[in-house]
Design a protein around this motif. Sequence first.
Motif, PDB file in Angstrom:
ATOM      1  N   VAL A  50       6.383  85.908 131.720  1.00 29.45           N
ATOM      2  CA  VAL A  50       5.786  84.957 133.091  1.00 29.45           C
ATOM      3  C   VAL A  50       6.547  83.311 132.633  1.00 29.45           C
ATOM      4  O   VAL A  50       7.082  83.216 132.065  1.00 29.45           O
ATOM      5  CB  VAL A  50       4.026  84.804 132.449  1.00 29.45           C
ATOM      6  CG1 VAL A  50       3.629  83.529 132.966  1.00 29.45           C
ATOM      7  CG2 VAL A  50       3.057  85.864 133.031  1.00 29.45           C
ATOM      8  N   HIS A  71       3.435  83.874 137.166  1.00 31.73           N
ATOM      9  CA  HIS A  71       3.487  85.225 136.883  1.00 31.73           C
ATOM     10  C   HIS A  71       4.743  85.949 136.644  1.00 31.73           C
ATOM     11  O   HIS A  71       5.418  85.236 135.977  1.00 31.73           O
ATOM     12  CB  HIS A  71       3.518  85.886 138.513  1.00 31.73           C
ATOM     13  CG  HIS A  71       4.485  85.343 139.857  1.00 31.73           C
ATOM     14  ND1 HIS A  71       5.703  84.893 140.090  1.00 31.73           N
ATOM     15  CD2 HIS A  71       4.095  84.506 140.784  1.00 31.73           C
ATOM     16  CE1 HIS A  71       5.911  84.185 140.567  1.00 31.73           C
ATOM     17  NE2 HIS A  71       5.341  83.297 141.467  1.00 31.73           N
ATOM     18  N   HIS A 100      10.610  91.367 146.943  1.00 33.90           N
ATOM     19  CA  HIS A 100       9.296  91.168 146.393  1.00 33.90           C
ATOM     20  C   HIS A 100       8.578  90.915 147.160  1.00 33.90           C
ATOM     21  O   HIS A 100       8.571  90.483 148.796  1.00 33.90           O
ATOM     22  CB  HIS A 100       9.263  90.040 145.878  1.00 33.90           C
ATOM     23  CG  HIS A 100      10.655  89.831 144.629  1.00 33.90           C
ATOM     24  ND1 HIS A 100      10.729  89.607 144.002  1.00 33.90           N
ATOM     25  CD2 HIS A 100      12.052  89.334 144.576  1.00 33.90           C
ATOM     26  CE1 HIS A 100      10.940  89.729 142.153  1.00 33.90           C
ATOM     27  NE2 HIS A 100      11.884  89.392 142.970  1.00 33.90           N
ATOM     28  N   GLU A 132       2.898  90.168 143.826  1.00 31.80           N
ATOM     29  CA  GLU A 132       2.748  89.506 142.274  1.00 31.80           C
ATOM     30  C   GLU A 132       2.872  90.432 141.682  1.00 31.80           C
ATOM     31  O   GLU A 132       2.130  91.058 141.596  1.00 31.80           O
ATOM     32  CB  GLU A 132       2.826  88.006 142.215  1.00 31.80           C
ATOM     33  CG  GLU A 132       2.707  87.235 142.990  1.00 31.80           C
ATOM     34  CD  GLU A 132       2.270  86.014 143.522  1.00 31.80           C
ATOM     35  OE1 GLU A 132       1.335  86.195 142.599  1.00 31.80           O
ATOM     36  OE2 GLU A 132       2.368  85.338 144.381  1.00 31.80           O
ATOM     37  N   HIS A 163       2.023  90.671 137.144  1.00 24.15           N
ATOM     38  CA  HIS A 163       1.269  89.407 136.019  1.00 24.15           C
ATOM     39  C   HIS A 163       1.435  89.880 135.067  1.00 24.15           C
ATOM     40  O   HIS A 163       0.957  91.400 134.946  1.00 24.15           O
ATOM     41  CB  HIS A 163       0.193  89.118 136.864  1.00 24.15           C
ATOM     42  CG  HIS A 163      -0.272  88.671 137.994  1.00 24.15           C
ATOM     43  ND1 HIS A 163      -0.214  89.226 139.063  1.00 24.15           N
ATOM     44  CD2 HIS A 163       0.345  87.195 138.419  1.00 24.15           C
ATOM     45  CE1 HIS A 163      -0.617  87.925 139.613  1.00 24.15           C
ATOM     46  NE2 HIS A 163      -0.074  86.382 140.152  1.00 24.15           N
ATOM     47  N   ASP A 184      -0.053  94.311 133.006  1.00 23.30           N
ATOM     48  CA  ASP A 184       0.126  94.581 134.538  1.00 23.30           C
ATOM     49  C   ASP A 184       0.615  96.414 134.251  1.00 23.30           C
ATOM     50  O   ASP A 184       1.665  96.205 133.804  1.00 23.30           O
ATOM     51  CB  ASP A 184       0.371  94.292 136.185  1.00 23.30           C
ATOM     52  CG  ASP A 184      -0.339  93.708 137.055  1.00 23.30           C
ATOM     53  OD1 ASP A 184      -1.626  93.339 136.760  1.00 23.30           O
ATOM     54  OD2 ASP A 184       0.818  93.289 137.688  1.00 23.30           O
ATOM     55  N   TYR A 238       8.805  80.291 145.660  1.00 20.65           N
ATOM     56  CA  TYR A 238       9.143  81.892 145.277  1.00 20.65           C
ATOM     57  C   TYR A 238      10.635  82.674 145.958  1.00 20.65           C
ATOM     58  O   TYR A 238      10.190  82.484 147.104  1.00 20.65           O
ATOM     59  CB  TYR A 238       8.099  82.637 145.442  1.00 20.65           C
ATOM     60  CG  TYR A 238       6.665  82.415 145.126  1.00 20.65           C
ATOM     61  CD1 TYR A 238       6.593  81.273 144.297  1.00 20.65           C
ATOM     62  CD2 TYR A 238       5.080  82.745 144.839  1.00 20.65           C
ATOM     63  CE1 TYR A 238       5.613  80.485 143.668  1.00 20.65           C
ATOM     64  CE2 TYR A 238       4.380  82.603 144.054  1.00 20.65           C
ATOM     65  CZ  TYR A 238       4.645  81.433 143.392  1.00 20.65           C
ATOM     66  OH  TYR A 238       3.357  81.250 142.867  1.00 20.65           O
TER      67      TYR A 238
END
Lengths: 494, 494
Positions: free
Chosen positions: A356, A361, A404, A407, A409, A412, B396
């Motif tokens: 992370v 994320h 991307h 997202e 995390h 997951d 991001y």
Amino acid sequence: MSKNTNLVEARRLRAIGLLAGGVIGGGWAARFVLNGLDVKLYDPAPGAVERVQETLASARRAFRRLTWIPLPAEGSLTVVNSVADAVRDVDLVQESAPERLDIKQELLAAASRETRSETLICSSTSGLKPSLLAAGMDHPERFLVAHPFNPVYLLPLVELCGAQSTAPEMLTRAAEIFQSVGMHPLVVRKEVDGFIANRLQEAMWREALWLVHDDLATVQEVDDAVRYSFGLRRAIIGPFRVGGGGKGMRHFMEKWGPQLKGPWSKLTDVPDLTDTFLNKLAEQSDARTENLSGSELERQRDDCFVAVLQGLRSQRYGAGETLARWEQGLRDRIPQPVSGSGPLLMPTLELPSDWVDYNGHITENRYLQLCGIATDNLLTCVGIDAQYRSKLGSYYTVETHLSHLGELHAGDRVQVLTQVLRADDKRLHLFHVLSREGDDKPAATGEQMLVHVMSGSGRSGAVQGDVRERLLELARSHAELPRPERAGASIGLR
Amino acid sequence: MSKNTNLVEARRLRAIGLLAGGVIGGGWAARFVLNGLDVKLYDPAPGAVERVQETLASARRAFRRLTWIPLPAEGSLTVVNSVADAVRDVDLVQESAPERLDIKQELLAAASRETRSETLICSSTSGLKPSLLAAGMDHPERFLVAHPFNPVYLLPLVELCGAQSTAPEMLTRAAEIFQSVGMHPLVVRKEVDGFIANRLQEAMWREALWLVHDDLATVQEVDDAVRYSFGLRRAIIGPFRVGGGGKGMRHFMEKWGPQLKGPWSKLTDVPDLTDTFLNKLAEQSDARTENLSGSELERQRDDCFVAVLQGLRSQRYGAGETLARWEQGLRDRIPQPVSGSGPLLMPTLELPSDWVDYNGHITENRYLQLCGIATDNLLTCVGIDAQYRSKLGSYYTVETHLSHLGELHAGDRVQVLTQVLRADDKRLHLFHVLSREGDDKPAATGEQMLVHVMSGSGRSGAVQGDVRERLLELARSHAELPRPERAGASIGLR
């Protein structure tokens, strides 16, 4: 022992019989089951099986973080109702009953009556001498102590110590078995109470108790004094300073030997475990952890172990080398090639908490790492192994386009589907789709171009032999799949 | 203590005076100099300064691996010819002479005569009581023990122990100073020989010597027994098992307390350091390292420390949390924005050995990590900090195109040049060029599109305030640079 012996060993094993669950027995069950071995468990205590299942769940979680290499199919865990059922038709019996001589002697004697002639019988005792334990056994020549450390599924050491009656080849065979499940066997050559590690641990433990007893430090201060200082050394170099700081041990002893006569440690005695002292200990210890449940503490501890083991693996050092060797064994056991008509599916991975970034994320480069793992998986499936790499060649990535779309995390469970867009003698064009397990919408896509580079020369060259055939076959079958919409995209043109 | 106090503290410090180099003094010099503090060193021993320079070189290497955050400009290391010159106009005097009371008393007394009234005076003694050391000092109220662990530049613990005469605020001030250079100060509340950590370490060390002395184990076996087992625990949880396995310490002591009466450890005595025993020790210790030089061993040890510290940092646990806090302090000290007309140059990084894959060069996802570090650097330069992120927003990455043009290897010193291709209120289009320092040909390029996402909502939104102004200004100045040839490329079209 060579890697190949490991594998033969692991494949040849049928099953393991465990006598008693508990913290240690449960840890053994987890290590064996996750290494693909069937386990028969005998423990009549109420709730014992549930606790073993919990330990197995903790170990599964830890193993998913520990390695990217797919684990073998799990062995079975069968609960049985007698010693006889636990030890019949197994290769190894491991007893992990409470640390009482009479209980252990009785279980081991029963086990030795009921096993076949080639079954090894081991005790997990933390300190009882093997010759005492073997006293009532029919076949003491097949008995030895195999003392592990908690958590058994993560800590690599197992101390092996034979009784006077133990046949020497049993120590060799035990070492092979434990090594095949990722452990570091250490043969203790003389029977001594506490073997090696616990004698050392015990010495520090007594001193720690004195410090708290005499109000020189609290439990928290003692723990902090260790884990922020020489505790970090102990994970790496043990109590003997390697080479005495480069000048040799003699020099070191000349400098520090005189300190041994000093008044530093209070070694001659053990504090009385009075109620007052026990209350102080309990209060100081338990206050620190009141906000965390037992299983939360266990998870925190396991995550730290995994992180330290992975750190040492990056240096191929100590326990990290043991981990790397075990992973190599796992890699060599991955089943050979996948045909099937759809994109290649990589085994599901659970994303670890240290992936992370500050936004909460998964860090961007980990998406590429997932693509890399999927590519490695594909290459393994078409037959590129360590031998092919050293003799013939390997694929190098020359370009990557990552998009991307959502997202990911920590925690997951992620799948990667890989489609071969094109393959010729030199080039391999792949398209990866990353998504959460059971989620239709991809979290990211990764398009990659790889080139086959010849061993030695470092130049591009044609892929060889069976690998070529399998790869071209895979490309032909994937050519019938729809071309991904994002393939060939560039940045800033849309 | 808050982070801000740390920074104020670190900025306010002028210089440190070191009395004696050696392993510990050299380690202090390295920690202070690399944290941007000027050091004056007094050590009349022949070769002392050269050894300190070597330690400083080792520490530079270790720090480059330890963190990606740019370090402050190094402090100066000045060699002086007297105690008076070393302690004049400094904030802290740190004495690290050999462990002899007379030598230390004399140095400390001289230091206290020559320092200004607000200077702290500390001793690195491993075990001598502070009141003994303070005996001859003019200002014993400013004296305390600050006992570090080797290597001082990597291990975070420093034990602080005042004498009877020490003013309490001196302990607070010392804790602030040591915390500002990344250490974990632990106040030892009572004067006791060996303080806390060394008493514990000494207990295990005595037991280790007995094991070798009695031929129960070799030096190698003792070290292996520790580093493959509970040594891994010690880096994480100290000798007191956290919470006693989830059931509380009382339960733990009921189970394991009786073992203390057992015959496990041989604590009552110290083996005689006869010539025979010393020879055995030296032979067994030195044999293990005969192929590695002292500095190679030191590098191996440091690399392992770095890996373990980084592992613990990923869990924000123990020494890893200390590291993370220090890094946050470093991040907050990065100088504010860079204008200049060329692409933005990220501080040079040296690639660590654990970034290598099985092909022997840097793993592909590390190239993206380098791009990520360069992007973070750019965002820091235009003023995006922790406060902006928590209140306003963050960038991001939505797309990345990586092209590999050469290979990077462990140990390469790599530069990243970053050009803003375009920036509007929401989007930021970057182009990174990765190359070896001094190398004209890039090793890789990375093109990235980022989107500004608002805090809380998770939706894209306009970049705010001064950050917006600085970013658009940077984009305007970069618009005059030539557009990179590979910008906008897609895979498989060439």
